[in-house]
Design a protein around this motif. Structure first.
Motif, PDB file in Angstrom:
ATOM      1  N   ILE A 162     -30.019  72.604  12.171  1.00 20.17           N
ATOM      2  CA  ILE A 162     -30.371  72.234  13.586  1.00 20.17           C
ATOM      3  C   ILE A 162     -29.334  71.521  13.985  1.00 20.17           C
ATOM      4  O   ILE A 162     -28.743  71.627  15.177  1.00 20.17           O
ATOM      5  N   PRO A 163     -28.489  70.655  13.192  1.00 19.59           N
ATOM      6  CA  PRO A 163     -27.267  70.086  13.896  1.00 19.59           C
ATOM      7  C   PRO A 163     -26.353  70.982  14.145  1.00 19.59           C
ATOM      8  O   PRO A 163     -25.623  70.934  15.099  1.00 19.59           O
ATOM      9  N   VAL A 164     -26.075  71.934  13.499  1.00 25.05           N
ATOM     10  CA  VAL A 164     -25.428  73.203  13.442  1.00 25.05           C
ATOM     11  C   VAL A 164     -25.440  74.099  14.919  1.00 25.05           C
ATOM     12  O   VAL A 164     -24.663  74.376  15.843  1.00 25.05           O
ATOM     13  N   VAL A 165     -26.822  74.069  15.064  1.00 21.60           N
ATOM     14  CA  VAL A 165     -27.327  74.923  16.180  1.00 21.60           C
ATOM     15  C   VAL A 165     -26.910  74.190  17.338  1.00 21.60           C
ATOM     16  O   VAL A 165     -26.471  74.482  18.613  1.00 21.60           O
ATOM     17  N   MET A 166     -27.392  72.887  17.332  1.00 23.79           N
ATOM     18  CA  MET A 166     -27.100  71.884  18.694  1.00 23.79           C
ATOM     19  C   MET A 166     -25.534  71.841  19.085  1.00 23.79           C
ATOM     20  O   MET A 166     -25.006  71.846  20.043  1.00 23.79           O
TER      21      MET A 166
ATOM     22  N   ALA B 200     -22.944  64.815   0.671  1.00 26.34           N
ATOM     23  CA  ALA B 200     -24.427  64.313   1.061  1.00 26.34           C
ATOM     24  C   ALA B 200     -24.267  63.485   2.373  1.00 26.34           C
ATOM     25  O   ALA B 200     -24.993  63.524   3.074  1.00 26.34           O
ATOM     26  N   ILE B 201     -23.005  62.817   2.382  1.00 28.37           N
ATOM     27  CA  ILE B 201     -22.859  62.033   3.681  1.00 28.37           C
ATOM     28  C   ILE B 201     -22.649  62.999   4.864  1.00 28.37           C
ATOM     29  O   ILE B 201     -23.028  62.720   6.054  1.00 28.37           O
ATOM     30  N   GLY B 202     -21.852  63.848   4.806  1.00 28.52           N
ATOM     31  CA  GLY B 202     -21.510  64.865   5.952  1.00 28.52           C
ATOM     32  C   GLY B 202     -22.796  65.454   6.364  1.00 28.52           C
ATOM     33  O   GLY B 202     -22.839  65.874   7.469  1.00 28.52           O
ATOM     34  N   LEU B 203     -23.701  65.554   5.516  1.00 24.78           N
ATOM     35  CA  LEU B 203     -25.055  66.557   5.849  1.00 24.78           C
ATOM     36  C   LEU B 203     -26.040  65.357   6.266  1.00 24.78           C
ATOM     37  O   LEU B 203     -27.265  65.727   6.379  1.00 24.78           O
TER      38      LEU B 203
ATOM     39  N   ALA C 160     -15.549  63.832  29.627  1.00 24.62           N
ATOM     40  CA  ALA C 160     -14.384  63.284  29.801  1.00 24.62           C
ATOM     41  C   ALA C 160     -13.297  63.410  28.543  1.00 24.62           C
ATOM     42  O   ALA C 160     -12.003  63.314  28.899  1.00 24.62           O
ATOM     43  N   SER C 161     -13.607  63.737  27.434  1.00 26.62           N
ATOM     44  CA  SER C 161     -12.818  63.973  26.408  1.00 26.62           C
ATOM     45  C   SER C 161     -13.319  64.879  25.421  1.00 26.62           C
ATOM     46  O   SER C 161     -13.979  64.417  24.387  1.00 26.62           O
ATOM     47  N   PRO C 162     -13.349  66.085  25.671  1.00 31.16           N
ATOM     48  CA  PRO C 162     -14.156  67.250  24.874  1.00 31.16           C
ATOM     49  C   PRO C 162     -13.473  67.382  23.571  1.00 31.16           C
ATOM     50  O   PRO C 162     -14.148  67.910  22.574  1.00 31.16           O
ATOM     51  N   LEU C 163     -12.229  67.234  23.337  1.00 28.03           N
ATOM     52  CA  LEU C 163     -11.485  67.695  22.137  1.00 28.03           C
ATOM     53  C   LEU C 163     -11.993  67.009  20.942  1.00 28.03           C
ATOM     54  O   LEU C 163     -12.189  67.664  19.905  1.00 28.03           O
ATOM     55  N   PRO C 164     -12.293  65.710  20.773  1.00 27.94           N
ATOM     56  CA  PRO C 164     -12.916  65.280  19.486  1.00 27.94           C
ATOM     57  C   PRO C 164     -14.064  65.804  19.142  1.00 27.94           C
ATOM     58  O   PRO C 164     -14.397  66.212  18.209  1.00 27.94           O
ATOM     59  N   ILE C 165     -15.025  66.030  20.204  1.00 27.78           N
ATOM     60  CA  ILE C 165     -16.365  66.774  19.965  1.00 27.78           C
ATOM     61  C   ILE C 165     -16.186  68.200  19.254  1.00 27.78           C
ATOM     62  O   ILE C 165     -16.825  68.466  18.398  1.00 27.78           O
ATOM     63  N   VAL C 166     -15.315  68.862  20.085  1.00 29.26           N
ATOM     64  CA  VAL C 166     -15.018  70.362  19.533  1.00 29.26           C
ATOM     65  C   VAL C 166     -14.542  70.204  18.288  1.00 29.26           C
ATOM     66  O   VAL C 166     -14.955  70.822  17.439  1.00 29.26           O
ATOM     67  N   ILE C 167     -13.564  69.373  17.866  1.00 29.07           N
ATOM     68  CA  ILE C 167     -13.128  69.316  16.220  1.00 29.07           C
ATOM     69  C   ILE C 167     -14.258  68.875  15.475  1.00 29.07           C
ATOM     70  O   ILE C 167     -14.235  69.589  14.316  1.00 29.07           O
ATOM     71  N   HIS C 168     -15.107  67.942  15.948  1.00 28.13           N
ATOM     72  CA  HIS C 168     -16.134  67.552  15.042  1.00 28.13           C
ATOM     73  C   HIS C 168     -17.134  68.641  14.782  1.00 28.13           C
ATOM     74  O   HIS C 168     -17.644  68.852  13.550  1.00 28.13           O
ATOM     75  N   ILE C 169     -17.547  69.370  15.942  1.00 28.15           N
ATOM     76  CA  ILE C 169     -18.555  70.306  15.792  1.00 28.15           C
ATOM     77  C   ILE C 169     -18.052  71.541  14.742  1.00 28.15           C
ATOM     78  O   ILE C 169     -18.697  71.816  13.663  1.00 28.15           O
ATOM     79  N   VAL C 170     -16.604  72.027  15.046  1.00 24.17           N
ATOM     80  CA  VAL C 170     -16.387  72.995  14.127  1.00 24.17           C
ATOM     81  C   VAL C 170     -16.089  72.777  12.841  1.00 24.17           C
ATOM     82  O   VAL C 170     -16.558  73.447  11.893  1.00 24.17           O
ATOM     83  N   SER C 171     -15.530  71.340  12.562  1.00 26.14           N
ATOM     84  CA  SER C 171     -15.095  71.132  11.032  1.00 26.14           C
ATOM     85  C   SER C 171     -16.497  70.766  10.340  1.00 26.14           C
ATOM     86  O   SER C 171     -16.598  71.124   9.158  1.00 26.14           O
ATOM     87  N   VAL C 172     -17.558  70.078  11.014  1.00 24.30           N
ATOM     88  CA  VAL C 172     -18.771  69.912  10.357  1.00 24.30           C
ATOM     89  C   VAL C 172     -19.505  71.297  10.045  1.00 24.30           C
ATOM     90  O   VAL C 172     -20.165  71.142   8.803  1.00 24.30           O
TER      91      VAL C 172
ATOM     92  N   GLY D 229     -13.250  68.541   5.845  1.00 20.42           N
ATOM     93  CA  GLY D 229     -14.033  67.431   5.457  1.00 20.42           C
ATOM     94  C   GLY D 229     -13.146  66.161   6.281  1.00 20.42           C
ATOM     95  O   GLY D 229     -13.791  65.314   6.630  1.00 20.42           O
ATOM     96  N   ILE D 230     -12.003  66.287   5.945  1.00 14.89           N
ATOM     97  CA  ILE D 230     -11.012  65.302   6.592  1.00 14.89           C
ATOM     98  C   ILE D 230     -11.409  65.087   8.204  1.00 14.89           C
ATOM     99  O   ILE D 230     -11.437  64.084   8.706  1.00 14.89           O
TER     100      ILE D 230
END
Length: 236
Positions: free
Chosen positions: A34-38, A171-174, A61-73, A108-109
């Motif tokens: 679900i988080p991956v699809v969202m 576990a934390i990342g999930l 306003a600042s999409p880059l951090p969100i893009v990095i977060h979604i792809v890395s997660v 992860g980082i």
């Protein structure tokens, strides 16, 4: 007749053993689905596609951090789940090293670092209180620390310690996957969520994952295979 039956039974045994080995990684991927699809839908939106999710001014306003977060997660969730497959762990060590390096960095980082960055520098959306901010800072820092400790452990050839810290980091990342359920069940039990109860439902997702992780770590430490491995090391 007996020879045929015996050979048939022997051929069937690996299939019965290998099937449960995929249950854990498959379940973890489903939990992250679900988080991956969202996140994927948000990436489509940021790329100029149709907007299917609620508006997020922070993303505009600042999409880059969100893009990095979604792809890395996404990479961290899927690749991390595969590390729990016994068949893949038994493949040549080179594959495991490459997968492990990607899992720690960049995936992860960057996942933990981008989450901390957004928590500190993004404006908090409605319904996010200070308590949830504190929880996110603590758990994000704990994930980073677990990844670093896992990396240091494997450099010292402390394999069981490495696995334990990487399991905790995963576990934390999930957490977002489990939080889908805690945030759905919470209102049914507690009524409309306030900032405080919303924070507690987020925390519950992390706590559940870490509790399961600690159970798995303790179970692995007391398994017969671990005892035999320790015996071989002591005999050298």
């Amino acid at each position: 007749m007996s020879i045929t039956s015996s050979s048939t039974l022997t051929a069937a045994q690996p299939k019965r053993r290998s099937r449960p080995g995929w249950l854990v990684p498959a379940g973890l991927i489903v939990l992250a689905l679900i988080p991956v699809v969202m996140g994927s839908l948000r990436l489509v939106e940021l790329g100029g596609g149709a907007a299917t999710l609620p508006n997020n001014p922070r993303a505009d306003a600042s999409p880059l951090p969100i893009v990095i977060h979604i792809v890395s997660v996404t990479v961290f969730s899927v690749l991390g789940a595969m590390q729990f497959a016994p068949g893949l762990r038994r493949r040549p060590a080179r594959w495991h090293r490459i997968a492990g390096r990607v899992l720690v960095f960049p995936a992860g980082i960057l996942a933990a670092g981008s989450a901390l960055w957004m928590t500190v520098f993004y404006a908090h959306p409605e319904g996010t209180g200070e308590l949830l901010v504190v929880f996110r800072l603590i758990l994000g820092s704990a994930m980073l620390a677990s990844l670093v400790l896992g990396l240091l452990a494997i450099r010292k050839r402390a394999i069981m310690t490495h696995r334990a810290w990487m399991t905790r980091a995963y576990a934390i990342g999930l957490g977002a996957g489990t939080q889908v359920f805690t945030l759905t069940i919470g209102p049914l039990v507690l009524g409309p969520l306030t900032e405080t109860t919303t924070a507690l439902m987020h925390l519950a997702g992390w706590v559940i994952n870490l509790a399961v992780a600690e159970w798995a770590i303790r179970r692995r430490l007391t398994s017969p295979a671990t005892a035999r491995a320790r015996g071989r090391v002591a005999a050298r």
